[in-house]
Design a protein around this motif. Structure first.
Motif, PDB file in Angstrom:
ATOM      1  N   ILE A   1      34.509  22.201  46.661  1.00 61.07           N
ATOM      2  CA  ILE A   1      35.709  22.329  45.829  1.00 61.07           C
ATOM      3  C   ILE A   1      35.351  22.049  44.372  1.00 61.07           C
ATOM      4  N   PRO A   2      35.614  22.972  43.452  1.00 58.29           N
ATOM      5  CA  PRO A   2      35.301  22.749  42.035  1.00 58.29           C
ATOM      6  C   PRO A   2      36.004  21.511  41.495  1.00 58.29           C
ATOM      7  N   GLY A   3      35.257  20.686  40.788  1.00 59.07           N
ATOM      8  CA  GLY A   3      35.850  19.511  40.168  1.00 59.07           C
ATOM      9  C   GLY A   3      35.822  18.261  41.019  1.00 59.07           C
ATOM     10  N   LEU A   4      35.385  18.366  42.280  1.00 60.30           N
ATOM     11  CA  LEU A   4      35.313  17.186  43.143  1.00 60.30           C
ATOM     12  C   LEU A   4      34.009  16.454  42.856  1.00 60.30           C
ATOM     13  N   GLY A   5      34.133  15.259  42.279  1.00 59.95           N
ATOM     14  CA  GLY A   5      32.957  14.505  41.866  1.00 59.95           C
ATOM     15  C   GLY A   5      32.270  13.769  43.003  1.00 59.95           C
ATOM     16  N   GLU A   6      31.105  13.211  42.692  1.00 61.95           N
ATOM     17  CA  GLU A   6      30.291  12.535  43.704  1.00 61.95           C
ATOM     18  C   GLU A   6      30.995  11.315  44.292  1.00 61.95           C
ATOM     19  N   LYS A   7      31.652  10.515  43.458  1.00 64.40           N
ATOM     20  CA  LYS A   7      32.344   9.316  43.945  1.00 64.40           C
ATOM     21  C   LYS A   7      33.472   9.676  44.898  1.00 64.40           C
ATOM     22  N   THR A   8      34.236  10.711  44.541  1.00 67.72           N
ATOM     23  CA  THR A   8      35.339  11.148  45.401  1.00 67.72           C
ATOM     24  C   THR A   8      34.800  11.707  46.711  1.00 67.72           C
ATOM     25  N   PHE A   9      33.690  12.450  46.622  1.00 65.78           N
ATOM     26  CA  PHE A   9      33.080  13.002  47.832  1.00 65.78           C
ATOM     27  C   PHE A   9      32.666  11.886  48.788  1.00 65.78           C
ATOM     28  N   ILE A  10      32.028  10.856  48.262  1.00 64.56           N
ATOM     29  CA  ILE A  10      31.584   9.744  49.097  1.00 64.56           C
ATOM     30  C   ILE A  10      32.776   9.008  49.698  1.00 64.56           C
ATOM     31  N   LYS A  11      33.803   8.801  48.880  1.00 66.81           N
ATOM     32  CA  LYS A  11      34.996   8.089  49.353  1.00 66.81           C
ATOM     33  C   LYS A  11      35.667   8.834  50.491  1.00 66.81           C
ATOM     34  N   LEU A  12      35.843  10.145  50.344  1.00 64.88           N
ATOM     35  CA  LEU A  12      36.488  10.937  51.390  1.00 64.88           C
ATOM     36  C   LEU A  12      35.591  11.064  52.617  1.00 64.88           C
ATOM     37  N   SER A  13      34.295  11.230  52.386  1.00 65.25           N
ATOM     38  CA  SER A  13      33.355  11.348  53.509  1.00 65.25           C
ATOM     39  C   SER A  13      33.351  10.086  54.356  1.00 65.25           C
ATOM     40  N   ASP A  14      33.408   8.926  53.698  1.00 68.04           N
ATOM     41  CA  ASP A  14      33.441   7.651  54.420  1.00 68.04           C
ATOM     42  C   ASP A  14      34.692   7.525  55.283  1.00 68.04           C
ATOM     43  N   MET A  15      35.720   8.278  54.916  1.00 66.19           N
ATOM     44  CA  MET A  15      36.961   8.276  55.708  1.00 66.19           C
ATOM     45  C   MET A  15      36.942   9.352  56.791  1.00 66.19           C
ATOM     46  N   GLY A  16      35.828  10.075  56.872  1.00 64.76           N
ATOM     47  CA  GLY A  16      35.718  11.131  57.878  1.00 64.76           C
ATOM     48  C   GLY A  16      36.232  12.478  57.416  1.00 64.76           C
ATOM     49  N   ILE A  17      36.547  12.580  56.114  1.00 64.61           N
ATOM     50  CA  ILE A  17      37.066  13.839  55.563  1.00 64.61           C
ATOM     51  C   ILE A  17      35.893  14.592  54.945  1.00 64.61           C
ATOM     52  N   LYS A  18      35.305  15.502  55.700  1.00 65.06           N
ATOM     53  CA  LYS A  18      34.120  16.209  55.241  1.00 65.06           C
ATOM     54  C   LYS A  18      34.338  17.712  55.091  1.00 65.06           C
ATOM     55  N   LYS A  19      35.300  18.259  55.804  1.00 67.01           N
ATOM     56  CA  LYS A  19      35.602  19.685  55.730  1.00 67.01           C
ATOM     57  C   LYS A  19      36.938  19.901  55.019  1.00 67.01           C
ATOM     58  N   ILE A  20      37.068  21.050  54.375  1.00 67.48           N
ATOM     59  CA  ILE A  20      38.302  21.362  53.669  1.00 67.48           C
ATOM     60  C   ILE A  20      39.481  21.418  54.641  1.00 67.48           C
ATOM     61  N   PHE A  21      39.243  21.891  55.847  1.00 74.14           N
ATOM     62  CA  PHE A  21      40.314  21.943  56.852  1.00 74.14           C
ATOM     63  C   PHE A  21      40.924  20.561  57.051  1.00 74.14           C
ATOM     64  N   THR A  22      40.099  19.536  57.175  1.00 76.24           N
ATOM     65  CA  THR A  22      40.588  18.170  57.379  1.00 76.24           C
ATOM     66  C   THR A  22      41.347  17.676  56.162  1.00 76.24           C
ATOM     67  N   LEU A  23      40.798  17.932  54.985  1.00 67.51           N
ATOM     68  CA  LEU A  23      41.443  17.504  53.741  1.00 67.51           C
ATOM     69  C   LEU A  23      42.821  18.131  53.588  1.00 67.51           C
ATOM     70  N   ALA A  24      42.948  19.400  53.940  1.00 71.91           N
ATOM     71  CA  ALA A  24      44.215  20.121  53.770  1.00 71.91           C
ATOM     72  C   ALA A  24      45.338  19.566  54.649  1.00 71.91           C
ATOM     73  N   GLN A  25      44.980  18.806  55.719  1.00 72.88           N
ATOM     74  CA  GLN A  25      45.992  18.275  56.634  1.00 72.88           C
ATOM     75  C   GLN A  25      46.594  16.948  56.165  1.00 72.88           C
TER      76      GLN A  25
END
Length: 385
Positions: free
Chosen positions: A182-206
């Protein structure tokens, strides 16, 4: 019924590398790394052949050498890259109704409503072919219903690709992709969401908007919209008048060239700082003077894309020497930077040393914390004109 948008995102493939290959075709097919070669050097760009070894932009050059020791290292030329960027923009400008220059090597084009005259995918393909034929530079594009999805489509089909993602295909296209895409998604946000198990856009969209707002605030809600394929941001018309500048009218008319040069230094430092705060680079600088008889004289110069103080100060002073031809009193001087694009200064790559770049960064940190006037050059401290 609201008309479906047709947005094209065009992005050069390994732009700096491609310009070097255009100058020397014996480099084609080789792992090429553009950037500083010193121990403190940084990779600015690299060929797809080098990327296969794990090399990427912003990587320390020392590490790149370890990963790909047989790579061809090139220091690079911002003059050549800026010129190529202008050439691309000129072709696009002649052939489309509305476009935005998003950075030195990418453009957004709004072709909404043009399908009734000629298919947008066909037109984008022909435009891409024209650029490659006339400029000998590879380019890819994505066509979709908004800027975010169009950019992601481009990224998925690079290098040397074309991809059309119509409205019915937006969600199926996005869902399996990593949130990192996703354009504009920084490294810190990526790590934060990944640690919550949110790794795919499908999961994020829910995720519920209230939860995203609590998690990341306003930026979280914007991210959620992008994950759902929603982006209402317009294509901003590109104009050469897009600029930032300042001017000073003297308390008393003056002919003190030394003081005026110090003033120019101060003015350039101020607007260059504002440029960097907005993550912009300038490709044109203009100096204006007003004589005591109210005659205005202006001189401008096209420059390699930059935001560094010393480059801009030197050019501004040079323009002042050219424009101030009458030994008359002056009542005003102004400096303006234009032809702005998004981007960051290339570190340790051209004539600028790492020390100079680090100095600018350090001064910017002080200004951001304590105010725009917290630090300046000694030569401009006592200006009172």
């Amino acid at each position: 019924m609201r008309e479906e948008k047709q947005i094209i995102h065009m992005d050069q493939d390994a732009f700096f590398v491609s310009v070097e290959i255009r100058k020397n075709d014996t480099l084609k097919g080789k792992p090429i790394i553009i950037g500083g070669t010193s121990d403190r050097g940084v990779v600015s760009s690299c060929s797809y052949e080098a990327r296969k070894y794990g090399v990427h932009a912003a990587m320390p050059s020392r590490m790149a050498k370890l990963l790909c020791p047989h790579a061809v290292f090139i220091r690079g030329s911002m003059d050549a890259y800026s010129e190529a960027s202008h050439e691309i923009t000129a072709i696009i400008k002649e052939r489309v109704p509305l476009f935005e220059k998003a950075s030195i090597d990418e453009h957004y084009i709004d072709m909404t409503g043009m399908d009734r005259f000629h298919g947008c995918m066909k037109y984008a393909h022909e435009l891409r072919e024209t650029i490659m034929k006339e400029l000998k530079l590879p380019i890819s594009f994505g066509l979709s219903v908004n800027k975010t999805v169009a950019k992601m489509a481009t990224n998925e089909c690079k290098p040397d690709g074309e991809k059309n993602v119509g409205q019915p295909d937006v969600v199926p296209f996005l869902n399996p992709l990593s949130i990192r895409k996703i354009p504009g998604l920084g490294e810190k946000t990526f790590i934060k969401l990944s640690d919550m198990g949110i790794k795919k856009i499908f999961t994020l969209a829910q995720i519920h908007p209230d939860h995203m707002n609590a998690l990341l605030g306003k930026s979280g809600l914007q991210l959620l919209q992008k994950a759902k394929g929603i982006d209402n941001s317009p294509v901003i018309p590109y104009t050469e008048q897009k600029s930032i500048g300042t001017q000073c009218t003297f308390k008393a008319d003056t002919i003190d060239v030394g003081t005026i040069n110090n003033l120019i230094t101060s003015m350039v430092m101020d607007i260059a700082f504002q440029l960097r705060k907005k993550n912009k680079l300038a490709a044109c600088i203009t100096v204006t003077i007003r004589y005591s008889n109210f005659e205005d004289v202006t001189k401008q110069a096209v420059i390699p894309y930059t935001s560094l103080d010393n480059v801009l100060i030197e050019k501004a002073k040079d323009l002042f020497r050219q424009v101030y031809t009458k030994r008359m009193l002056l009542r005003l001087v102004g400096v303006r930077l234009s032809s702005l694009v998004n981007g960051f200064e290339q570190i340790d790559m051209y004539s600028e040393s790492t020390t100079q770049y680090n100095l600018v960064q350090a001064m910017d940190k002080i200004r951001n914390r304590y105010g725009d006037k917290a630090v300046t050059r000694a030569s401009v401290m006592d200006l009172d004109i």
